[in-house]
Design a protein around this motif. Structure first.
Motif, mmCIF file in Angstrom:
data_model
loop_
_atom_site.group_PDB
_atom_site.id
_atom_site.type_symbol
_atom_site.label_atom_id
_atom_site.label_comp_id
_atom_site.label_asym_id
_atom_site.label_seq_id
_atom_site.Cartn_x
_atom_site.Cartn_y
_atom_site.Cartn_z
ATOM 1 N N THR A 99 27.588 42.374 46.898
ATOM 2 C CA THR A 99 26.464 42.465 47.824
ATOM 3 C C THR A 99 25.969 41.096 48.264
ATOM 4 O OG1 THR A 99 24.963 42.631 45.920
ATOM 5 C CG2 THR A 99 25.685 44.684 46.926
ATOM 6 N N ARG A 100 26.291 40.065 47.504
ATOM 7 C CA ARG A 100 25.916 38.701 47.893
ATOM 8 C C ARG A 100 26.940 37.740 47.300
ATOM 9 N NH1 ARG A 100 21.149 38.624 46.022
ATOM 10 N NH2 ARG A 100 21.076 37.021 44.435
ATOM 11 N N ILE A 101 27.244 36.681 48.043
ATOM 12 C CA ILE A 101 28.198 35.668 47.586
ATOM 13 C C ILE A 101 27.509 34.315 47.667
ATOM 14 C CG2 ILE A 101 30.460 34.625 47.979
ATOM 15 C CD1 ILE A 101 31.183 37.313 49.443
ATOM 16 N N GLN A 102 27.311 33.705 46.520
ATOM 17 C CA GLN A 102 26.608 32.431 46.431
ATOM 18 C C GLN A 102 27.536 31.384 45.825
ATOM 19 O OE1 GLN A 102 23.027 30.965 46.943
ATOM 20 N NE2 GLN A 102 24.794 29.604 46.990
ATOM 21 N N PRO A 103 28.208 30.567 46.639
ATOM 22 C CA PRO A 103 29.085 29.534 46.087
ATOM 23 C C PRO A 103 28.301 28.511 45.268
ATOM 24 C CG PRO A 103 29.546 29.909 48.414
ATOM 25 C CD PRO A 103 28.264 30.612 48.110
ATOM 26 N N LEU A 104 28.959 27.993 44.230
ATOM 27 C CA LEU A 104 28.369 26.999 43.338
ATOM 28 C C LEU A 104 29.149 25.691 43.419
ATOM 29 C CD1 LEU A 104 27.918 29.160 40.103
ATOM 30 C CD2 LEU A 104 26.147 28.605 41.786
ATOM 31 N N ILE A 105 28.436 24.582 43.315
ATOM 32 C CA ILE A 105 29.073 23.270 43.209
ATOM 33 C C ILE A 105 29.089 22.899 41.734
ATOM 34 C CG2 ILE A 105 28.983 20.852 43.888
ATOM 35 C CD1 ILE A 105 27.371 21.773 46.353
ATOM 36 N N PRO A 143 24.825 29.327 51.672
ATOM 37 C CA PRO A 143 25.309 27.951 51.503
ATOM 38 C C PRO A 143 25.440 27.624 50.026
ATOM 39 C CG PRO A 143 23.428 28.051 53.001
ATOM 40 C CD PRO A 143 23.513 29.385 52.347
ATOM 41 N N PRO A 144 26.369 26.752 49.655
ATOM 42 C CA PRO A 144 26.553 26.413 48.243
ATOM 43 C C PRO A 144 25.348 25.703 47.654
ATOM 44 C CG PRO A 144 27.878 24.971 49.642
ATOM 45 C CD PRO A 144 27.323 26.038 50.526
ATOM 46 N N ILE A 145 25.150 25.929 46.341
ATOM 47 C CA ILE A 145 24.069 25.280 45.614
ATOM 48 C C ILE A 145 24.645 24.633 44.355
ATOM 49 C CG2 ILE A 145 22.267 26.848 46.442
ATOM 50 C CD1 ILE A 145 22.488 28.311 43.715
ATOM 51 N N PRO A 146 23.976 23.602 43.816
ATOM 52 C CA PRO A 146 24.421 23.051 42.534
ATOM 53 C C PRO A 146 24.292 24.104 41.439
ATOM 54 C CG PRO A 146 22.838 21.597 43.614
ATOM 55 C CD PRO A 146 22.819 22.881 44.361
ATOM 56 N N LEU A 147 25.202 24.071 40.490
ATOM 57 C CA LEU A 147 25.176 25.071 39.434
ATOM 58 C C LEU A 147 23.835 25.096 38.708
ATOM 59 C CD1 LEU A 147 28.003 26.129 37.142
ATOM 60 C CD2 LEU A 147 25.847 25.517 36.069
ATOM 61 N N ARG A 148 23.210 23.952 38.540
ATOM 62 C CA ARG A 148 21.943 23.910 37.809
ATOM 63 C C ARG A 148 20.828 24.664 38.535
ATOM 64 N NH1 ARG A 148 22.724 18.878 40.015
ATOM 65 N NH2 ARG A 148 21.172 18.198 41.573
ATOM 66 N N ALA A 149 21.019 24.949 39.840
ATOM 67 C CA ALA A 149 20.001 25.680 40.601
ATOM 68 C C ALA A 149 20.167 27.186 40.485
ATOM 69 C CB ALA A 149 20.072 25.270 42.078
ATOM 70 N N LEU A 150 21.193 27.641 39.794
ATOM 71 C CA LEU A 150 21.423 29.070 39.638
ATOM 72 C C LEU A 150 20.283 29.682 38.827
ATOM 73 C CD1 LEU A 150 24.843 30.659 38.824
ATOM 74 C CD2 LEU A 150 22.818 31.414 37.610
ATOM 75 N N PRO A 151 19.696 30.799 39.287
ATOM 76 C CA PRO A 151 18.568 31.393 38.575
ATOM 77 C C PRO A 151 19.020 32.187 37.355
ATOM 78 C CG PRO A 151 19.136 32.740 40.455
ATOM 79 C CD PRO A 151 20.016 31.520 40.534
ATOM 80 N N ARG A 152 18.089 32.517 36.497
ATOM 81 C CA ARG A 152 18.389 33.402 35.371
ATOM 82 C C ARG A 152 18.670 34.797 35.910
ATOM 83 N NH1 ARG A 152 18.426 33.586 30.104
ATOM 84 N NH2 ARG A 152 18.063 35.578 29.059
ATOM 85 N N VAL A 153 19.640 35.485 35.309
ATOM 86 C CA VAL A 153 20.045 36.803 35.795
ATOM 87 C C VAL A 153 19.765 37.867 34.743
ATOM 88 C CG1 VAL A 153 21.820 35.797 37.277
ATOM 89 C CG2 VAL A 153 22.425 36.551 34.961
ATOM 90 N N GLU A 154 19.634 39.102 35.216
ATOM 91 C CA GLU A 154 19.387 40.226 34.314
ATOM 92 C C GLU A 154 20.613 40.551 33.472
ATOM 93 O OE1 GLU A 154 18.431 45.033 34.665
ATOM 94 O OE2 GLU A 154 18.006 43.701 36.356
ATOM 95 N N GLN A 155 21.773 40.535 34.112
ATOM 96 C CA GLN A 155 23.052 40.781 33.441
ATOM 97 C C GLN A 155 24.109 39.929 34.127
ATOM 98 O OE1 GLN A 155 25.916 44.561 32.208
ATOM 99 N NE2 GLN A 155 24.848 44.680 34.159
ATOM 100 N N GLY A 156 24.755 39.078 33.365
ATOM 101 C CA GLY A 156 25.748 38.193 33.951
ATOM 102 C C GLY A 156 27.039 38.188 33.158
#
Length: 229
Positions: A99-105, A143-156
C-alpha cells in the motif's frame, strides 16, 4: 479497442491526459467503445462518449467494488537501489499488494538520492502495475529518507540473512505490517539494531543469498500471496 483498464481518480468522466493519449493514440479508442476505469475506491464499466487529441470522455455504465486488496496496510521499506532496479521493486510490490513504498538510504546503498524525474517514473510504474494486476489502490511511492528517519512500526519484518525466525512463525496477517529490505551489501549491524528498536523482527528468506530486489519480492510474497491475500 481491446479490453483495457484506465486509472481515473474520482471517476470524473474525463481521463487524465496520459491515460487518454494511450487509449486514443495507441489503442485507437472510438466513441461507443467500452473499457474499465478505476480509482482507489471502485471500478466501473465505462463507455467512450468523446475523443480528441489527448482527450477522452466517458460515461459510467456500471460500478463495482472488487475484493482484490490485501485488507491491511502493507508498507515496504526497500533500500534505495540504482538504475532500473527500483522500478522492478515498485512493479512487483504493487502487484503483490503493497500500500506504500518508502525507499530508505542505508549505509551500503550505492544510490544516495533520487531525482524528481525518477520518482515520477516510479509512480507511473505503480499506476501501470495496478492496472495490470486488477488493483484499485495505487501504492504511494515516496521520496527516499535516511534509515534513521524511519518511524516505529506496529509490526515489522526485516529480511536478514542468518535470522532464525520464519515469516509464518511471527506474522500476524490481520495487523498492519512494515517490511524492510536492505541494499546489496545488507544493512550494517548498527542499522539492524536500529530497525529492531523501531519494531522490526529479523526473519529468514532461506539459506541462499538473495539480491535486494529478489528479497523484496520474496518477503512480500510470503506476507500477501503466501497468506492467500
Amino acid at each position: 479497442m481491446r479490453p483495457h483498464r484506465a486509472y481515473s481518480p474520482g471517476l470524473t468522466g474525463t481521463l487524465p491526459p496520459r491515460e487518454a493519449r494511450h487509449l486514443v493514440e495507441v489503442l485507437r479508442a472510438r466513441v461507443g467503445d467500452r473499457f474499465t476505469v478505476f480509482d482507489e475506491h471502485r471500478e466501473a464499466l465505462a463507455e467512450v462518449v468523446e475523443v480528441g487529441p489527448g482527450l477522452l470522455r466517458y460515461r459510467v455504465l456500471e460500478e463495482r467494488v472488487p475484493e482484490r486488496e490485501v485488507g491491511v496496510e502493507v508498507v515496504l521499506y526497500p533500500a534505495l537501489l540504482k538504475g532500473d532496479k527500483m522500478a522492478e521493486v515498485v512493479r512487483m510490490a504493487t502487484e503483490l499488494g503493497a500500500t506504500r513504498i518508502q525507499p530508505l538510504i542505508a549505509l551500503h546503498s550505492v544510490a544516495k538520492e533520487m531525482g524528481e524525474a525518477k520518482l515520477e517514473r516510479l509512480r507511473r510504474v505503480a499506476v501501470e502495475a495496478a492496472k495490470q494486476s486488477g488493483r484499485l489502490r495505487v501504492p504511494e511511492v515516496l521520496p527516499p529518507i535516511p534509515l534513521r528517519a524511519l518511524p516505529r512500526v506496529e509490526q515489522g519484518l526485516l529480511a536478514h540473512p542468518g535470522a532464525g525466525a520464519r515469516v509464518r512463525e511471527v506474522l500476524d496477517p490481520d495487523r498492519p505490517v512494515a517490511l524492510a529490505v536492505g541494499p546489496e551489501g545488507g544493512f550494517s549491524g548498527e542499522e539492524v539494531e536500529l530497525l529492531v528498536e523501531r519494531g522490526f523482527t529479523p526473519v529468514s528468506l532461506g539459506r541462499r543469498i538473495l539480491r535486494s530486489e529478489t528479497a523484496s519480492l520474496a518477503l512480500l510474497a510470503l506476507v500477501t500471496a503466501g497468506e492467500g491475500r
